[in-house]
Write a protein that holds these residues in place. Structure first.
Motif, PDB file in Angstrom:
ATOM      1  N   SER A 140      32.159  46.880  42.887  1.00 52.42           N
ATOM      2  CA  SER A 140      31.970  45.927  41.782  1.00 52.42           C
ATOM      3  C   SER A 140      31.421  46.614  40.531  1.00 52.42           C
ATOM      4  O   SER A 140      30.366  46.238  40.013  1.00 52.42           O
ATOM      5  CB  SER A 140      31.031  44.794  42.204  1.00 52.42           C
ATOM      6  N   GLU A 166      34.778  37.529  41.798  1.00 52.85           N
ATOM      7  CA  GLU A 166      34.191  38.241  40.656  1.00 52.85           C
ATOM      8  C   GLU A 166      35.313  38.940  39.866  1.00 52.85           C
ATOM      9  O   GLU A 166      35.396  40.166  39.849  1.00 52.85           O
ATOM     10  CB  GLU A 166      33.130  39.242  41.114  1.00 52.85           C
ATOM     11  N   ASN A 195      31.759  37.726  46.701  1.00 51.71           N
ATOM     12  CA  ASN A 195      31.239  37.624  45.347  1.00 51.71           C
ATOM     13  C   ASN A 195      30.261  38.766  45.072  1.00 51.71           C
ATOM     14  O   ASN A 195      30.096  39.676  45.882  1.00 51.71           O
ATOM     15  CB  ASN A 195      30.583  36.262  45.110  1.00 51.71           C
ATOM     16  N   HIS A 196      29.593  38.707  43.933  1.00 47.31           N
ATOM     17  CA  HIS A 196      28.777  39.804  43.434  1.00 47.31           C
ATOM     18  C   HIS A 196      27.403  39.754  44.099  1.00 47.31           C
ATOM     19  O   HIS A 196      26.500  39.043  43.644  1.00 47.31           O
ATOM     20  CB  HIS A 196      28.652  39.659  41.910  1.00 47.31           C
TER      21      HIS A 196
END
Length: 215
Positions: A140, A166, A195-196
């Motif tokens: 990420s 994300e 997700n983050h």
């Protein structure tokens, strides 16, 4: 028996480094920013099909201003601050690991890992020091540090990942994957449900290490 060893360095008025030492002699080493998170994930590698791996995590700054962390991790904002952290990360921490643990492995057995802003650090370290870090694990990545217009002739193998929830970080990962592939680097780009956050990144870490070291 595995253990977690910590050391306080003089850098920035006192900066901690934590090292996960596997139960068997290390055959690979991962250096990472955001060390208070990532050093703890070394135990996950011992439960995976990965050679014994030393995980060296340099803690992030304790400055509450998020830009202080970003300036250390990305060369795009404050070159002087980035250079000071780079020297700490590349020289001071590695020298200590060699003397304290007797571990000085070749680039093909050495990776640099980061998540979010520290993924930018991992990419920067890999691009700037491919003779030291043969693999980059970037989860990420933030968008502050972008691929240079002219890539060096030697590049590390790079594993990029981002989550389906994300999309901005997936765009950043894809940008790096495209640039590295255009420069003939060995690249993996993966998008997974997630997700983050720490659980998403922690789950990917054993896959990254297996890709880099189980061959």
């Amino acid at each position: 028996m595995s253990e977690l060893v910590t050391e306080m360095f003089e850098y920035d008025g006192g900066r901690q480094v934590a090292v996960y030492v596997p139960s068997d002699p290390p055959e690979a080493v991962v250096f990472a920013g955001d060390g208070q998170l990532i050093s703890q994930w070394g135990r996950d590698l011992e439960q995976a099909d990965v050679p014994p791996t030393l995980v060296v995590g340099a803690y992030r700054t304790d400055d509450p201003d998020e830009m202080a962390r970003i300036e250390e991790y990305s060369p795009s904002f404050n070159p002087e601050r980035f250079a000071a952290h780079e020297k700490f990360f590349v020289d001071d921490v590695r020298d200590w690991v060699r003397s304290r643990f007797g571990v000085g492995l070749p680039a093909e057995r050495t990776a640099v890992f980061g998540v979010s802003a520290s993924a930018e650090l991992a990419l920067a370290m890999g691009v700037r020091h491919p003779d030291i870090y043969g693999s980059v694990f970037a989860a990420s990545p933030g968008g502050g540090y972008r691929p240079p217009d002219v890539m060096p002739s030697r590049l590390p193998r790079t594993y990029l990942v981002a989550g389906t929830e994300e999309p901005w970080f997936m765009e950043n990962a894809a940008r790096w994957a495209d640039a590295l592939r255009d420069a003939d680097a060995d690249v993996v780009l993966t998008e997974r449900q997630g997700n983050h956050g720490d659980p998403f990144w922690q789950a990917e870490f054993p896959r990254m290490a297996a890709w880099a070291f189980s061959r």
